[in-house]
Design a protein around this motif. Structure first.
Motif, PDB file in Angstrom:
ATOM      1  N   ALA A 130      34.051  -9.421  78.416  1.00  0.00           N
ATOM      2  CA  ALA A 130      35.123  -8.737  77.680  1.00  0.00           C
ATOM      3  C   ALA A 130      35.008  -9.015  76.179  1.00  0.00           C
ATOM      4  O   ALA A 130      35.189  -8.122  75.342  1.00  0.00           O
ATOM      5  N   GLU A 131      34.678 -10.257  75.858  1.00  0.00           N
ATOM      6  CA  GLU A 131      34.538 -10.630  74.447  1.00  0.00           C
ATOM      7  C   GLU A 131      33.334  -9.922  73.815  1.00  0.00           C
ATOM      8  O   GLU A 131      33.406  -9.417  72.689  1.00  0.00           O
ATOM      9  N   ALA A 132      32.225  -9.874  74.574  1.00  0.00           N
ATOM     10  CA  ALA A 132      31.020  -9.196  74.076  1.00  0.00           C
ATOM     11  C   ALA A 132      31.310  -7.713  73.844  1.00  0.00           C
ATOM     12  O   ALA A 132      30.858  -7.123  72.852  1.00  0.00           O
ATOM     13  N   GLU A 133      32.101  -7.107  74.731  1.00  0.00           N
ATOM     14  CA  GLU A 133      32.426  -5.682  74.586  1.00  0.00           C
ATOM     15  C   GLU A 133      33.334  -5.444  73.382  1.00  0.00           C
ATOM     16  O   GLU A 133      33.150  -4.480  72.635  1.00  0.00           O
ATOM     17  N   ASP A 134      34.292  -6.340  73.185  1.00  0.00           N
ATOM     18  CA  ASP A 134      35.176  -6.207  72.011  1.00  0.00           C
ATOM     19  C   ASP A 134      34.372  -6.271  70.718  1.00  0.00           C
ATOM     20  O   ASP A 134      34.562  -5.483  69.793  1.00  0.00           O
ATOM     21  N   ARG A 135      33.463  -7.230  70.685  1.00  0.00           N
ATOM     22  CA  ARG A 135      32.634  -7.407  69.490  1.00  0.00           C
ATOM     23  C   ARG A 135      31.725  -6.208  69.271  1.00  0.00           C
ATOM     24  O   ARG A 135      31.550  -5.732  68.153  1.00  0.00           O
ATOM     25  N   ALA A 136      31.156  -5.717  70.374  1.00  0.00           N
ATOM     26  CA  ALA A 136      30.256  -4.563  70.281  1.00  0.00           C
ATOM     27  C   ALA A 136      31.019  -3.353  69.731  1.00  0.00           C
ATOM     28  O   ALA A 136      30.518  -2.627  68.865  1.00  0.00           O
ATOM     29  N   MET A 137      32.249  -3.152  70.212  1.00  0.00           N
ATOM     30  CA  MET A 137      33.037  -2.017  69.718  1.00  0.00           C
ATOM     31  C   MET A 137      33.348  -2.166  68.233  1.00  0.00           C
ATOM     32  O   MET A 137      33.340  -1.184  67.494  1.00  0.00           O
ATOM     33  N   GLU A 138      33.583  -3.409  67.818  1.00  0.00           N
ATOM     34  CA  GLU A 138      33.849  -3.666  66.400  1.00  0.00           C
ATOM     35  C   GLU A 138      32.636  -3.239  65.553  1.00  0.00           C
ATOM     36  O   GLU A 138      32.774  -2.573  64.519  1.00  0.00           O
ATOM     37  N   PHE A 139      31.435  -3.594  66.024  1.00  0.00           N
ATOM     38  CA  PHE A 139      30.241  -3.236  65.247  1.00  0.00           C
ATOM     39  C   PHE A 139      29.918  -1.748  65.372  1.00  0.00           C
ATOM     40  O   PHE A 139      29.425  -1.141  64.423  1.00  0.00           O
ATOM     41  N   LEU A 140      30.226  -1.146  66.520  1.00  0.00           N
ATOM     42  CA  LEU A 140      30.003   0.300  66.639  1.00  0.00           C
ATOM     43  C   LEU A 140      30.948   1.061  65.703  1.00  0.00           C
ATOM     44  O   LEU A 140      30.591   2.096  65.154  1.00  0.00           O
ATOM     45  N   ARG A 141      32.167   0.499  65.519  1.00  0.00           N
ATOM     46  CA  ARG A 141      33.074   1.109  64.530  1.00  0.00           C
ATOM     47  C   ARG A 141      32.484   0.941  63.132  1.00  0.00           C
ATOM     48  O   ARG A 141      32.539   1.849  62.311  1.00  0.00           O
ATOM     49  N   ARG A 142      31.906  -0.224  62.877  1.00  0.00           N
ATOM     50  CA  ARG A 142      31.353  -0.483  61.546  1.00  0.00           C
ATOM     51  C   ARG A 142      30.198   0.471  61.222  1.00  0.00           C
ATOM     52  O   ARG A 142      30.017   0.857  60.074  1.00  0.00           O
ATOM     53  N   VAL A 143      29.402   0.840  62.232  1.00  0.00           N
ATOM     54  CA  VAL A 143      28.321   1.802  61.982  1.00  0.00           C
ATOM     55  C   VAL A 143      28.778   3.242  62.295  1.00  0.00           C
ATOM     56  O   VAL A 143      27.987   4.165  62.356  1.00  0.00           O
ATOM     57  N   LYS A 144      30.088   3.385  62.504  1.00  0.00           N
ATOM     58  CA  LYS A 144      30.777   4.683  62.582  1.00  0.00           C
ATOM     59  C   LYS A 144      30.399   5.539  63.780  1.00  0.00           C
ATOM     60  O   LYS A 144      30.363   6.773  63.697  1.00  0.00           O
ATOM     61  N   ILE A 145      30.131   4.891  64.934  1.00  0.00           N
ATOM     62  CA  ILE A 145      29.895   5.663  66.158  1.00  0.00           C
ATOM     63  C   ILE A 145      30.580   5.051  67.388  1.00  0.00           C
ATOM     64  O   ILE A 145      29.994   5.050  68.481  1.00  0.00           O
ATOM     65  N   PRO A 146      31.826   4.582  67.256  1.00  0.00           N
ATOM     66  CA  PRO A 146      32.466   3.988  68.439  1.00  0.00           C
ATOM     67  C   PRO A 146      32.617   4.998  69.574  1.00  0.00           C
ATOM     68  O   PRO A 146      32.584   4.619  70.747  1.00  0.00           O
ATOM     69  N   GLU A 147      32.731   6.287  69.233  1.00  0.00           N
ATOM     70  CA  GLU A 147      32.944   7.307  70.267  1.00  0.00           C
ATOM     71  C   GLU A 147      31.695   7.539  71.128  1.00  0.00           C
ATOM     72  O   GLU A 147      31.765   8.218  72.140  1.00  0.00           O
TER      73      GLU A 147
END
Ligand code: ADP
Ligand code: MG
Length: 259
Positions: A130-147
């Motif tokens: 769960a923590e790894a997924e939260d972090r991954a989503m944070e970085f995907l937002r940072r590179v502007k492709i969370p969707e």
């Protein structure tokens, strides 16, 4: 050349006093072929270095030696105080400190974007899922492709795939990022979306070594540009000096071909 990158305000250097990568008299051969010749290089914390030079000059080999994807045969490479040798513990330590982004993205095609980003944190760093997924989503937002998190790499454009590759590296919390021609495989319209992410990363203070011929990026971000030819560092300078006042004939010839 990327106009968008060139027009934004100049980069404020985050370079510190501490040397984080040191190469001392490094030599490497592929069989009889002398690919790296007496390379000396100190990289400072937060420094951004752009490495350029003709194809075959040893740029990829140089940065691959820094995270031990290639072995050098002479001299010393010291990363974050750890000398690279055959001690596997040292190699593991280096690999978790040093992230790498390749020309060809190298994503796992059978894993989703999110799974690509959480695989190493879960299996190498034993981060709870769960923590790894939260972090991954944070970085995907940072590179502007969370969707895009639930898609597979094959469903993404090249520019999006390279941004996933950057996010995936960042999920391991590296202190140094190596980039080997990260935009060379991209269609022209996708280059700036990757460079923009790299500029943001540079502004955040990351230490970066970037092999690229994107001179707009070099002018905007680099503290230092290094020119390699035939396995040697021929010339290095600030981007201002390097581009307007190259010293060696080899550098002048190279610049006349790419600018
Ligand atoms: P660059 O990234 O500057 O194009 P490389 O570091 O990839 O240069 O390669 C430098 C030289 O070493 C080239 O002549 C290349 O053909 C050669 N080379 C690269 N990898 C290998 C290898 N694994 N075995 C033998 N020769 C190699
Ligand atoms: Mg290369």
């Amino acid at each position: 050349m990327d106009a968008q990158v060139e027009t934004i305000s100049p980069h404020k250097s985050t370079k510190g006093d501490e040397v984080v990568i040191e190469l001392l008299g490094v030599n490497k051969w592929y069989g009889e072929f002398h690919v790296l010749k007496d390379i000396n290089l100190s990289v400072y914390q937060g420094e951004k270095i752009v490495i350029c030079g003709p194809s075959g000059s040893g740029k990829s080999t140089l940065i691959r030696c820094i995270n031990r994807l290639e072995e050098h045969q002479g001299g010393d490479i010291i990363v974050n105080g750890v000398t690279l040798d055959n001690n596997l513990k040292n190699i593991d330590a280096i690999r978790s400190d040093v992230g790498m982004v390749f020309q060809s993205f190298n994503l796992f095609p059978h894993l989703t974007v999110l799974e690509n980003c959480t695989l190493a944190p879960i299996w190498v760093k034993q981060t709870p899922k769960a923590e790894a997924e939260d972090r991954a989503m944070e970085f995907l937002r940072r590179v502007k492709i969370p969707e895009q998190a639930g898609k597979y790499p094959g469903q993404l454009s090249g520019g999006q795939q390279q941004r996933v590759a950057i996010a995936r590296s960042l999920c391991m919390n590296p202190q140094i990022m190596l980039f080997d021609e990260p935009t060379s495989a991209l269609d022209p319209e996708m280059i700036s979306e990757v460079l923009d992410v790299m500029v943001e990363l540079a502004d955040s203070g990351m230490t970066m070594l970037v092999v690229t011929h994107e001179m707009g990026f070099a002018k905007r971000v680099a503290d230092r540009v290094i020119f390699m030819d035939y396995g040697e560092i021929v010339e290095q300078n600030t981007p201002e000096e390097f581009f307007t006042n190259p010293r060696s004939d080899r550098t002048k010839l190279f610049l006349s071909q790419i600018l």
